[in-house]
Design a protein around this motif. Structure first.
Motif, mmCIF file in Angstrom:
data_model
loop_
_atom_site.group_PDB
_atom_site.id
_atom_site.type_symbol
_atom_site.label_atom_id
_atom_site.label_comp_id
_atom_site.label_asym_id
_atom_site.label_seq_id
_atom_site.Cartn_x
_atom_site.Cartn_y
_atom_site.Cartn_z
ATOM 1 N N LEU A 256 -7.010 13.305 52.345
ATOM 2 C CA LEU A 256 -5.748 13.861 52.820
ATOM 3 C C LEU A 256 -4.602 13.141 52.113
ATOM 4 O O LEU A 256 -4.647 11.911 51.987
ATOM 5 C CB LEU A 256 -5.620 13.696 54.338
ATOM 6 N N GLU A 257 -3.616 13.895 51.643
ATOM 7 C CA GLU A 257 -2.447 13.267 51.011
ATOM 8 C C GLU A 257 -1.310 13.254 52.020
ATOM 9 O O GLU A 257 -0.901 14.312 52.513
ATOM 10 C CB GLU A 257 -2.040 14.052 49.753
ATOM 11 N N ILE A 258 -0.833 12.052 52.309
ATOM 12 C CA ILE A 258 0.280 11.936 53.253
ATOM 13 C C ILE A 258 1.424 11.199 52.544
ATOM 14 O O ILE A 258 1.211 10.611 51.491
ATOM 15 C CB ILE A 258 -0.140 11.171 54.538
ATOM 16 N N VAL B 252 -6.051 17.493 50.353
ATOM 17 C CA VAL B 252 -5.170 18.457 51.002
ATOM 18 C C VAL B 252 -3.910 17.720 51.440
ATOM 19 O O VAL B 252 -3.993 16.616 51.986
ATOM 20 C CB VAL B 252 -5.891 19.105 52.221
ATOM 21 N N ASN B 253 -2.749 18.322 51.172
ATOM 22 C CA ASN B 253 -1.476 17.713 51.588
ATOM 23 C C ASN B 253 -1.251 17.932 53.083
ATOM 24 O O ASN B 253 -1.438 19.029 53.588
ATOM 25 C CB ASN B 253 -0.314 18.338 50.818
ATOM 26 N N ILE B 254 -0.829 16.876 53.747
ATOM 27 C CA ILE B 254 -0.628 16.963 55.200
ATOM 28 C C ILE B 254 0.821 16.614 55.542
ATOM 29 O O ILE B 254 1.340 15.577 55.123
ATOM 30 C CB ILE B 254 -1.586 15.980 55.929
ATOM 31 N N LEU C 93 -1.659 7.962 49.632
ATOM 32 C CA LEU C 93 -0.222 7.946 49.884
ATOM 33 C C LEU C 93 0.454 8.652 48.702
ATOM 34 O O LEU C 93 0.422 8.157 47.585
ATOM 35 C CB LEU C 93 0.238 6.483 50.004
ATOM 36 N N ASP C 94 1.022 9.837 48.983
ATOM 37 C CA ASP C 94 1.589 10.724 47.959
ATOM 38 C C ASP C 94 3.017 10.288 47.618
ATOM 39 O O ASP C 94 3.673 9.625 48.425
ATOM 40 C CB ASP C 94 1.612 12.151 48.544
ATOM 41 N N ASP C 95 3.504 10.699 46.453
ATOM 42 C CA ASP C 95 4.895 10.495 46.051
ATOM 43 C C ASP C 95 5.338 9.049 46.184
ATOM 44 O O ASP C 95 6.496 8.764 46.546
ATOM 45 C CB ASP C 95 5.852 11.383 46.893
ATOM 46 N N LEU D 226 -3.110 5.286 46.035
ATOM 47 C CA LEU D 226 -1.655 5.401 45.852
ATOM 48 C C LEU D 226 -1.391 6.414 44.759
ATOM 49 O O LEU D 226 -1.995 6.323 43.683
ATOM 50 C CB LEU D 226 -1.104 4.075 45.338
ATOM 51 N N LYS D 227 -0.509 7.370 45.003
ATOM 52 C CA LYS D 227 -0.149 8.307 43.943
ATOM 53 C C LYS D 227 1.273 8.005 43.486
ATOM 54 O O LYS D 227 2.226 8.148 44.258
ATOM 55 C CB LYS D 227 -0.254 9.757 44.449
ATOM 56 N N ILE D 228 1.420 7.577 42.235
ATOM 57 C CA ILE D 228 2.762 7.241 41.716
ATOM 58 C C ILE D 228 3.514 8.543 41.480
ATOM 59 O O ILE D 228 3.023 9.440 40.789
ATOM 60 C CB ILE D 228 2.686 6.469 40.379
ATOM 61 N N VAL E 198 -9.931 17.228 42.894
ATOM 62 C CA VAL E 198 -8.845 18.198 42.716
ATOM 63 C C VAL E 198 -7.912 18.142 43.923
ATOM 64 O O VAL E 198 -8.340 17.786 45.020
ATOM 65 C CB VAL E 198 -9.379 19.656 42.581
ATOM 66 N N GLU E 199 -6.638 18.470 43.689
ATOM 67 C CA GLU E 199 -5.686 18.569 44.805
ATOM 68 C C GLU E 199 -5.460 20.049 45.109
ATOM 69 O O GLU E 199 -5.153 20.838 44.205
ATOM 70 C CB GLU E 199 -4.345 17.919 44.437
ATOM 71 N N ALA E 200 -5.627 20.421 46.381
ATOM 72 C CA ALA E 200 -5.382 21.812 46.773
ATOM 73 C C ALA E 200 -3.882 22.009 46.976
ATOM 74 O O ALA E 200 -3.237 21.221 47.674
ATOM 75 C CB ALA E 200 -6.123 22.115 48.073
ATOM 76 N N ALA F 271 -1.664 8.584 38.730
ATOM 77 C CA ALA F 271 -0.318 8.947 38.252
ATOM 78 C C ALA F 271 -0.167 10.459 38.304
ATOM 79 O O ALA F 271 -1.023 11.188 37.811
ATOM 80 C CB ALA F 271 -0.128 8.443 36.828
ATOM 81 N N GLU F 272 0.923 10.916 38.946
ATOM 82 C CA GLU F 272 1.172 12.368 39.076
ATOM 83 C C GLU F 272 2.142 12.834 38.001
ATOM 84 O O GLU F 272 3.019 12.073 37.592
ATOM 85 C CB GLU F 272 1.912 12.668 40.385
ATOM 86 N N GLY F 273 2.047 14.086 37.618
ATOM 87 C CA GLY F 273 3.056 14.691 36.739
ATOM 88 C C GLY F 273 3.004 14.196 35.304
ATOM 89 O O GLY F 273 4.035 14.105 34.636
HETATM 90 MG MG MG Z 1 0.257 15.983 46.899
#
Ligand code: MG
Ligand code: C2E
Ligand code: MG
Length: 465
Positions: free
Chosen positions: A332-334, A300-302, A362-364, A383-385, A241-243, A419-421
Motif C-alpha cells: 500500500l502506498e501512503i 495500491v495508493n491509499i 511512504l509515497d511522495d 520510501l519513494k523519493i 507495479v503500481e496500480a 525513485a519516482e518520475g
Molecule cells: Mg503512488
C-alpha cells in the motif's frame, strides 16, 4: 413583309425586354437572397440578431479597442409556465414586450440579441467593471414593473450571468461560455439573481457535477487500472507495479486522477473506489502469479481518509480473500500527510496489515511534512523519493545532495528506496551510482494496461544490456 428596319426594331425591342427581364430577375434573386439571409440571421419575432449573427457582431466588436466589454446573458425564469398557462401566442407577446422594455434600458450602441427561446444577450463596452454590474442590475430592476397579458399583470424575473472582457476572456467563445457558466450557477442556486463569472464558483460546479457522476461511472465500468512498472536499479528487472486508477467518463471524457481523487475524497466516494481498486489489483496480481510473471507485487495508493475511518484492514483482507492472493503480494502506498492526523491509529492499522504480510511504502517522500518522526514511528518498508527531486537531479547539485541524503536515510532505517518520475538516462545513472534500489518513471515505462505488460517485460531485455 417586314422591312429590314422593322426587323432591327423588333430585335432591339426583344433585346431590351430580355435585358430588363434579366435585371429584374437578378434584383429579385438579390432581394430573395437578402431576405433569406436576414431570416437566417435575425429572429423573426423580435427582429433582434440571432445567435450566429450576434457572434459575428461580437467578434467584430472585440477586434476594436475597448477598456472593458460586458456580456449579460438573461434567461427569463419559468417561461414555460407562461406558455403553458396563456398559450404560445401570449408567450410571444410577452417576449415582444420584454424586448421593447430592455431596448429602452440599454445603450443605443449595445448589441442585443435573442439567442434562443427565452435567452437573451446584451454586449457592450464599458469604462469600468462596476458599469457592467450596474447595467445588469438596471435590467433586473426594470422587470419589477409588471407586464400585461390579456389584462393580467405578469411579473417576469430573470436569471442573469455576466462575463467581462478582458478579465474573463478575449474571444467570443470564452466570453459566452463564461457568461453561460455564471448563468448556470444562478439557475442552480434558485434563479432570479445576477452572477458575475467567477472561476471558483465554476470549479465548484464542475466538482459537484463530477461528484454526482461517480457511482454511475463505477457501475458502468468507466474506471480502469493502469500499472506502472518498477525495476531493480542494478539488474533492470521488473520487481513490482503500481496500480494507478483511470476514468474514461462517458460524460466528461478522460478525467485525470489528480482531478477526481480529491473530489472522491471530499464526497466519500473514495471508500467504494478504493474497495474496487483493491479487488481489481489483487485479481490482476493473482493472474500474473498464476502465469509465472516476474512481477512480484502490486501496490495500491491509499488516501488519508482510510486511516481515519479505520476500516482499511477489513477492506484489504476482503480483497485478498476474494482473489486468493497472499498478503506479501500487495503493497500500500501512503503519504505522511495521510497518517499525521492520527498517527497512533494509523500505526495500529499498519501493524494489523503487516500481520497479513502486506507491506507499506511512504509515497511522495520529501514533499509536504517529511518528518523523521514518521520514519521512526511508522512500520513502513519502502520510501519513494518524490519526482520533484528527480526532475533536476542531473542539473542541480542541491537536488543531487538531497537525493543522496534521502537514500542514506533510508539505508539507516533499513528501508528500500524507490525513485519516482525518472525520465532520462542521466537521472538513471546518478540514481544507480547513489545506490537507489528501484526505479519508476517514463524512462522505464509509462503506466500500462495489463494487456501491454507482457510485451513490456520482453522488451526490458534491451535495458538490461
Ligand atoms: Mg503512488
Ligand atoms: P502518485 O501515487 O505519486 O503516482 C505517480 C504519478 O506520477 C502518476 O500520475 C504517474 O502516472 C506519474 N508518473 C510516473 N512516472 C512519471 C514520469 O516519469 N514523468 C511524469 N511526468 N509523471 C510520471 P497519475 O496516475 O496521474 O496519478 C497522480 C496521483 O493521483 C498519484 O500520485 C496518486 O496520488 C493519485 N492516484 C492515482 N491513482 C490512484 C489510486 O488508485 N488511488 C488513490 N487513492 N490515488 C491515486
Ligand atoms: Mg508519488
Amino acid at each position: 413583309m417586314a422591312s429590314l428596319d422593322q426587323y432591327s426594331t423588333m430585335i432591339i425591342i426583344a433585346l431590351i425586354v430580355l435585358f430588363s427581364a434579366t435585371i429584374f430577375m437578378n434584383i429579385r434573386t438579390i432581394r430573395i437572397h437578402k431576405s433569406s439571409l436576414k431570416l437566417a440571421q435575425y429572429d423573426q419575432l423580435t427582429e433582434l440578431p440571432n445567435r450566429s449573427k450576434i457572434q459575428e457582431l461580437i467578434t467584430e466588436k472585440l477586434a476594436t479597442s475597448y477598456k472593458y466589454m460586458y456580456f449579460i446573458l438573461i434567461d427569463l425564469d419559468n417561461f414555460k409556465w407562461i406558455n403553458d398557462t396563456f398559450g404560445f401566442s401570449s408567450g410571444n407577446e410577452l417576449i415582444r414586450q420584454f424586448v421593447s422594455r430592455i431596448q429602452d434600458e440599454i445603450h443605443e450602441e449595445a448589441n442585443f440579441s435573442r439567442m434562443e427561446g427565452n435567452l437573451f444577450l446584451i454586449a457592450h463596452t464599458a469604462e469600468s467593471y462596476e458599469e457592467a454590474e450596474i447595467y445588469a442590475h438596471n435590467i433586473q430592476t426594470s422587470l419589477l414593473t409588471p407586464f400585461t397579458l390579456k389584462g393580467n399583470p405578469i411579473i417576469l424575473t430573470a436569471s442573469i450571468g455576466v462575463s467581462v472582457a478582458p478579465t474573463h476572456g478575449t474571444n467570443t467563445w470564452d466570453l459566452l461560455k463564461h457568461a453561460e457558466q455564471a448563468l448556470y450557477h444562478v439557475k442552480e442556486s434558485g434563479k432570479n439573481f445576477i452572477a458575475l463569472y467567477n472561476e471558483d464558483t465554476h470549479n465548484k460546479d464542475t466538482e459537484r457535477q463530477l461528484g454526482l457522476q461517480f457511482r454511475e461511472a463505477l457501475s458502468n465500468q468507466e474506471f480502469y487500472l493502469c500499472y506502472q512498472p518498477k525495476v531493480d536499479a542494478m539488474t533492470k528487472q521488473i520487481t513490482s507495479v503500481e496500480a494507478l486508477v483511470r476514468w474514461q467518463s462517458s460524460k466528461f471524457g478522460f478525467v485525470s486522477p489528480a482531478t477526481f481523487i480529491p473530489i472522491a475524497e471530499k464526497n466519500g466516494f473514495i471508500f467504494d473506489l478504493t474497495e474496487w481498486i483493491l479487488v481489481e489489483a489483487c485479481k490482476q496480481m493473482k493472474k500474473w502469479e498464476l502465469s509465472g510473471s516476474p512481477i512480484q507485487k502490486v501496490s495500491v495508493n491509499i488516501s488519508a481518509h482510510h486511516f481515519l475511518a479505520n476500516t482499511l484492514d477489513q477492506m484489504v483482507t476482503a480483497a485478498l480473500n476474494e482473489s486468493e492472493l497472499s498478503g506479501d503480494r500487495l503493497e500500500l502506498e501512503i503519504t505522511e500527510t495521510s497518517v499525521m492526523e492520527n498517527l497512533q491509529m494509523a500505526t495500529g492499522t499498519i501493524n494489523r496489515l503487516q500481520e497479513l504480510g502486506v507491506s507499506v511504502a511512504l509515497d511522495d517522500f520529501g514533499t509536504g511534512v517529511s518528518s523523521l518522526t514518521y520514519l521512526k514511528t511508522l512500520p513502513i518498508h519502502t520510501l519513494k523519493i518524490d519526482k520533484s527531486f528527480i526532475d533536476e537531479l542531473a542539473q542541480s547539485d542541491r537536488d543531487a545532495a538531497l537525493v543522496r541524503m534521502i537514500i542514506e536515510l533510508a539505508k539507516i532505517f533499513k528501508l528500500k528506496v524507490v525513485a519516482e518520475g525518472v525520465e532520462s538516462i542521466d537521472q538513471l545513472s546518478i540514481l544507480c551510482s547513489l545506490q537507489c534500489d528501484e526505479i519508476q518513471g517514463y524512462y522505464i515505462s509509462k503506466p500500462l494496461v495489463s494487456e501491454e505488460m507482457d510485451s513490456f517485460i520482453s522488451n526490458l531485455a534491451v535495458l538490461q544490456r
